[in-house]
Design an enzyme around this catalytic site. Structure first.
Site, PDB file in Angstrom:
ATOM      1  N   GLY A 103      81.268  59.832 119.237  1.00 57.52           N
ATOM      2  CA  GLY A 103      80.289  59.746 118.164  1.00 57.52           C
ATOM      3  C   GLY A 103      80.190  58.313 117.674  1.00 57.52           C
ATOM      4  O   GLY A 103      80.657  57.385 118.339  1.00 57.52           O
ATOM      5  N   GLU A 479      59.239  63.077 137.274  1.00 58.19           N
ATOM      6  CA  GLU A 479      60.621  63.492 137.491  1.00 58.19           C
ATOM      7  C   GLU A 479      61.171  62.909 138.800  1.00 58.19           C
ATOM      8  O   GLU A 479      62.320  62.469 138.868  1.00 58.19           O
ATOM      9  CB  GLU A 479      60.703  65.034 137.469  1.00 58.19           C
TER      10      GLU A 479
END
Ligand code: M6R
Length: 607
Positions: A103, A479
């Site tokens: 984090g 993609e």
């Protein structure tokens, strides 16, 4: 980004082996440096360094890291370059508290200044190190370890999943979370905590998901959870259906190749999963004033394809928006009558979570499509559909694109059943074709894998490529280009074939590879024109078209023949797979590891 793991064993042996193996399953979350800390007889032992997990662990002598419990970390650098000093675990001044963290601590500079002024000695540039010193500070003022951790997390701003060990407490480890994933595994030989379930799947599939604002004390035979306000929490474990084999390479050289081959099964499993939830999605969508699809990366491409699927098959308009731009683009125009579908493999992409929060701040309904049980998205959305891809470990998303799109196609079918004005024959054909996609996909892989491998040898020598399509195939083109660029480091652009003439065509010269996605739908005729234009400028034409399309085959240097009868809405599901194989084999040919592309991590938990 970053993976953490912790283990407390009954028996006390083999900690290094277990933490190494668990960490390997989290390597997709980051791989620039790693480290481990164990606790034995009131002392912390630790090793860490720059490098991938196996490179670092090969230097670690397990005998030198004794003890029945430990924590480990694999890093994707945010604060401070990859180096031994910045690798986790981070320790306090006296090396008696060790912390691993995933984090970002947003107020770390302020905390660091405060702690430095109190005499704490920092050894790294990371935001994490202040956590170890803050715990130390509270303990030096008389707190026990758990109380000190609790007080520490009250001071932290930002996101974290933490695992902490203390030399003073050699039987337990502590963990806490806020906006970064953390799950607890209940095993026969001890208990685990980790950023993701695959870390401990080899030993257990009994999982407790820790929620934001909660802390856990983990012993070898006990787990106690409470929230930051001291409220005790009782939570039953869930038994997940994932197996250790699903999270291993099973003989394939890379996870990516294994996952490409798993796609027919992933489709089959997703096709039969929870019709009731699909029905509910369809009902909510049918009542939406405005419908948005928010996602990032590959998930965004599946959202783009879904936009065409919904408008072309059932006439429902929607807008796919990149999550990080959602709040900027829609601003205050959202209302409680609008519906936002958030799509995310990991369920942890911070941009997508922020888009959800923006939607909820305007009281819009939020539906989520994700692959990971207990992920952030599942706790924030109003309704969740779990795609059935099984664990996806390769950093490049493959099977999740297909299952996300399959989910949207099932929703479109339900809407057709309920509200379609198309003929019953159209709807029946739709249903039949959808159910045939797994089998058709098997055929595509069997037939085209060798050909894609030889095409990869050609592409591996190139520096650029275009992927062009029209209509729903723009998403397939985007993609395909993303796959090639992210794992083979060849510059590739996915574009609308029509738009390619408004600038990009200037780049094309002799031998420039252009890959056309040309299923047999309303776009085919125009695509044929675009092929001729590119050919006239010397481009090397590779086309994916329907088997038997002689006209397309004749104007292409290479033609990949796809099964007949699978145009919109099914074409992206099938046509993307040869593009995944081309990207995979090109990366391998160029000597790169497709599972761990440079600078990337699988879940992007920083904005
Ligand atoms: O977990 P998510 O689906 O939210 O992830 C979104 C993107 O980060 C992800 O698709 C990324 O673009 C992959 N590297 C694509 O292969």
């Amino acid at each position: 980004m970053c993976g953490i793991v912790g283990f407390v064993s009954h028996s006390g042996g083999g900690i290094t082996y277990i933490l190494h193996r668990a960490l390997k399953a989290l390597e997709y979350r980051g791989y620039d440096s790693c480290g481990i800390a164990t606790v034995h007889e009131n002392r912390i032992y630790f090793e860490k360094d720059k490098g991938k997990i196996d490179e670092v662990f090969v230097q670690i002598n397990p005998e030198e890291l004794p003890g029945p419990l430990g924590i480990a970390h694999t890093r994707w650098a945010t604060h401070g370059a990859p180096s031994r000093e910045n690798a986790h675990p981070h320790l306090d001044c006296s090396d008696s508290i060790a912390v691993v963290h995933n984090g970002v601590i947003e107020n770390f500079l302020k905390l660091r200044k405060e702690l430095t002024s109190k005499g704490h000695n920092f050894k790294s540039e990371t935001d994490t190190e202040c956590i170890a010193h803050l715990i130390e500070e509270f303990m030096s003022n008389g707190c026990g370890i758990f109380e000190a951790i609790k007080k520490t997390i009250r001071r932290l701003e930002g996101s974290y999943a933490l695992a902490v060990v203390s030399a003073r407490d050699p039987g337990r480890l502590y963990c806490a979370r806020n906006e970064s994933p953390l799950v607890i595994g209940l095993g026969e030989d001890g208990n685990y905590c980790a950023s993701d379930i695959p870390a401990f799947l080899f030993w257990t599939n009994k999982v407790i998901v820790l929620h934001d604002g909660e802390l856990a004390t983990i012993g070898s035979e006990s787990v106690a959870i409470e929230n930051v306000n001291g409220l005790k929490i009782e939570r039953e474990p869930v038994v997940v259906s994932w197996t250790a084999d699903m999270a291993s390479k099973s003989g394939y050289p890379h996870f990516m190749l294994k996952e490409i081959h798993e796609q027919p099964k992933a489709l089959r499993d997703t096709l039969k999963f929870k019709q009731q939830t699909i029905d509910k999605f369809a009902e909510i969508i049918s009542q939406a004033e405005q419908l948005y699809i928010v996602a990032a990366g590959t998930s965004y491409h599946s959202g783009l394809a879904a936009q065409s699927v919904l408008s072309q098959t059932i006439g429902i308009p929607s807008q796919a928006i990149i999550s990080s731009e959602f709040a900027n683009l829609v601003g205050n125009s959202l209302s409680e009558n609008d519906v936002v579908i958030a799509v995310s493999q990991s369920g942890e992409t911070i941009d997508t979570l922020r888009a959800i929060r923006h939607a909820q701040s305007k009281k819009s309904k939020v539906l989520a499509i994700t692959n990971v049980l207990g992920s952030g998205i599942t706790r924030e959305a109003d309704l969740v559909f779990y795609t059935q891809a099984g664990p996806e470990i390769g950093v490049a998303a493959t099977k999740t694109f297909l299952v996300q799109l399959t989910t949207f196609t099932r929703i479109a079918l339900k809407l057709l059943d309920n509200f379609g004005t198309n003929s019953p024959a159209y709807t029946e054909n739709f249903r039949e074709k959808l159910n045939q996609t797994p089998q058709a996909l098997n055929q595509v892989i069997n037939k085209l894998e060798i050909k894609t491998k030889s095409l990869a040898s050609f592409l591996a020598e190139k520096s650029n490529a275009f992927y062009l399509g029209r209509g729903v195939s723009v998403s397939t083109a985007l993609e395909g280009a993303l796959k090639l660029k992210e794992i083979s480091y060849i510059h590739a652009e996915g574009y609308s074939a029509g738009e390619s003439k408004h600038g990009p065509i200037a780049l094309v010269d002799e031998g420039f590879p252009v890959i056309f996605i040309a299923p047999n739908d309303v776009t085919r005729k125009d695509i044929l024109g675009n092929v001729m234009e590119m050919r006239a400028r010397g481009a090397y034409i590779i086309t994916l078209g329907e088997e038997g399309d002689k006209e397309l085959a004749q104007v292409s240097h290479q033609f990949l023949d796809m099964p007949q009868g699978f145009s919109l809405p099914f074409s992206p599901i099938l046509y993307v797979v040869p593009l995944q194989l081309i990207a995979y084999y090109t990366a391998v040919k160029r000597g790169y590891d497709p599972d761990k592309p440079r600078n990337l991590a699988k879940s992007v938990t920083v904005p």
